[in-house]
Design an enzyme around this catalytic site. Structure first.
Site, PDB file in Angstrom:
ATOM      1  N   GLY A   1     -51.093  45.998  83.567  1.00 49.57           N
ATOM      2  CA  GLY A   1     -51.049  45.134  84.762  1.00 49.57           C
ATOM      3  C   GLY A   1     -51.246  46.011  85.986  1.00 49.57           C
ATOM      4  NE  ARG A   2     -50.212  42.521  91.615  1.00 47.24           N
ATOM      5  CZ  ARG A   2     -49.456  41.531  91.138  1.00 47.24           C
ATOM      6  NH1 ARG A   2     -48.436  41.789  90.353  1.00 47.24           N
ATOM      7  NH2 ARG A   2     -49.726  40.278  91.463  1.00 47.24           N
ATOM      8  CB  ILE A   3     -47.091  49.127  87.692  1.00 45.40           C
ATOM      9  CG1 ILE A   3     -46.478  48.346  88.862  1.00 45.40           C
ATOM     10  CG2 ILE A   3     -46.480  50.532  87.610  1.00 45.40           C
ATOM     11  CD1 ILE A   3     -44.989  48.038  88.716  1.00 45.40           C
TER      12      ILE A   3
ATOM     13  N   GLY B   1     -38.135  54.001  90.873  1.00 50.50           N
ATOM     14  CA  GLY B   1     -39.537  53.568  90.894  1.00 50.50           C
ATOM     15  C   GLY B   1     -40.030  53.105  92.255  1.00 50.50           C
TER      16      GLY B   1
ATOM     17  CB  THR C   1     -41.654  53.594  85.480  1.00 49.37           C
ATOM     18  OG1 THR C   1     -42.932  53.143  85.014  1.00 49.37           O
ATOM     19  CG2 THR C   1     -41.681  55.091  85.709  1.00 49.37           C
TER      20      THR C   1
ATOM     21  NE  ARG D   1     -49.378  38.557  77.601  1.00 53.31           N
ATOM     22  CZ  ARG D   1     -48.316  38.508  78.388  1.00 53.31           C
ATOM     23  NH1 ARG D   1     -47.136  38.421  77.858  1.00 53.31           N
ATOM     24  NH2 ARG D   1     -48.432  38.547  79.697  1.00 53.31           N
TER      25      ARG D   1
ATOM     26  NE  ARG E   1     -36.377  45.375  84.970  1.00 53.43           N
ATOM     27  CZ  ARG E   1     -36.898  45.809  86.126  1.00 53.43           C
ATOM     28  NH1 ARG E   1     -37.327  47.053  86.233  1.00 53.43           N
ATOM     29  NH2 ARG E   1     -36.958  45.016  87.178  1.00 53.43           N
TER      30      ARG E   1
ATOM     31  CG  HIS F   1     -34.226  51.377  88.451  1.00 53.79           C
ATOM     32  ND1 HIS F   1     -33.842  50.285  87.713  1.00 53.79           N
ATOM     33  CD2 HIS F   1     -35.451  51.066  88.937  1.00 53.79           C
ATOM     34  CE1 HIS F   1     -34.790  49.346  87.759  1.00 53.79           C
ATOM     35  NE2 HIS F   1     -35.782  49.817  88.511  1.00 53.79           N
TER      36      HIS F   1
ATOM     37  CD  GLU G   1     -31.419  50.681  85.355  1.00 54.07           C
ATOM     38  OE1 GLU G   1     -31.330  50.276  86.529  1.00 54.07           O
ATOM     39  OE2 GLU G   1     -32.500  50.861  84.787  1.00 54.07           O
TER      40      GLU G   1
HETATM   41  C1  DGY Z   1     -38.371  45.902  90.343  1.00 55.17           C
HETATM   42  O1  DGY Z   1     -38.611  45.437  91.462  1.00 55.17           O
HETATM   43  O2  DGY Z   1     -38.434  45.200  89.332  1.00 55.17           O
HETATM   44  C2  DGY Z   1     -38.092  47.348  90.233  1.00 55.17           C
HETATM   45  O3  DGY Z   1     -37.568  47.694  89.017  1.00 55.17           O
HETATM   46  C3  DGY Z   1     -37.204  47.831  91.368  1.00 55.17           C
HETATM   47  O4  DGY Z   1     -37.533  49.181  91.531  1.00 55.17           O
END
Ligand code: DGY
Length: 322
Positions: A156-158, A290, A239, A179, A241, A288, A270
């Protein structure tokens, strides 16, 4: 007419809190301590809009805790902590903040790739402990990135932003599992190879980076069998979940040498970090981070707020997910 009552469950960057307070009757969480489930449930009866953060849990019992709230405007892109079906059933709209944290999260994925490959955590600990005895040809040798394959689980985007950095910045080869196949433009830019089978991707990759949502569908996707399918001496980067990875199995793979290293930014419960990882030198553990740049955290607040403003003005919600 009275302004809508809006709750921010945690402190936001000051300028966004100010912006929110100009428009709405805003309640801030001055102590910045996470709210309890009972407090969140009560808030559903006291506020028109709740703006939770990713660690706030909003299961059906919380969402059904009161009848006033009409919008849950999540500060964050991930939403597996919110029971969307319960919200929908109650007529409560839910929004998130897509797009604005893509670059920061991709930057952090690369941070972890580099830290794990170059043994940066080990080196830092050595220096701080006064254990460094000087330069040597075999001292803390890690792995080069150039020409290695980065396997992305989820494009996806990330995932795409991470692949772009790896491909264009570090000369890595790109492979991915998802997918569906990405667009021809993205495939061409990244020279990306699609693997319809997860385990085949894992076996073909020197570095595996996870970019899929959390939740029941992906729970423990990277389990002992998946870790055994990875290339011996490979690296796992997460990065996304914490729930996506079986951490007991990961610790075993790191201990046995099946994996050379791992880089983690997220954990299943967490801020607890799985005990078995804490003593291992070949795993980088971040808290966490990110999306944790000032620019990104401001953009996340403004994006959440844009949804609240749209709701207050009766316009369609730009980032509606339920
Ligand atoms: C989110 O927005 O889902 C990120 O995990 C927060 O850094």
């Amino acid at each position: 007419m009275a302004k809508p009552r809006v709750l921010l469950t945690r402190r936001w960057p000051e300028e966004v809190e100010r912006h929110a307070a100009e428009r709405f009757d805003v309640t801030l969480n001055e102590s910045d301590q996470p709210l309890s489930q009972a407090e969140l449930a009560a808030a559903m009866g006291e506020f028109d809009v709740i703006c939770p953060v990713v660690p706030d849990k909003l299961p059906a019992e919380v969402i059904n805790g009161g009848n006033r709230a009409k919008l849950i405007a999540n500060y964050g892109v991930g939403f597996e902590h919110i029971d969307l079906a319960a919200a929908q059933a109650k007529g409560v709209a839910v929004t998130n903040t897509p797009g604005v944290l893509t670059d920061a999260t991709a930057d952090l994925a690369l941070t972890l790739i580099l830290m794990a490959a170059r043994r940066a955590g080990e080196g830092e600990r050595e220096v701080r402990a006064g254990r460094w005895t000087g330069w040597g040809p075999t001292h803390l040798n890690g792995a080069s990135l150039k020409g290695k394959t980065l396997g992305l689980v989820g494009l996806g985007r990330i995932g795409i932003a991470t692949a772009q950095r790896a491909r264009h910045g570090f000369g890595m080869r790109i492979a991915y599992y998802g997918r569906r196949e990405c667009t021809p433009e993205v495939a061409r830019e990244l020279e990306a190879e699609f693997y319809p089978d997860l385990h085949e991707l894992l076996a073909a990759s020197d570095f595996v980076s996870l970019h899929i949502p959390g939740g029941a569908e992906t729970a423990n996707l990277i389990d002992a069998v998946a870790l055994a399918a990875m290339k011996p001496g490979g690296y796992l980067i997460n990065t996304a979940r914490g729930g996506v990875v079986d951490h007991a199995a990961l610790a075993e793979a790191l201990r046995s040498g099946q994996l050379a290293g791992a880089g983690l930014d997220v954990y299943p419960a967490e801020p607890k970090v799985p005990e078995e990882l804490l003593g291992l030198d070949n795993v980088v553990l971040l808290p966490h981070l990110g999306s944790a740049t000032r620019e990104t955290r401001i953009a996340m607040g403004e994006r959440a707020l844009a949804n609240v403003i749209a709701w207050a003005e009766g316009r369609p919600l730009p980032d509606r997910i339920a």
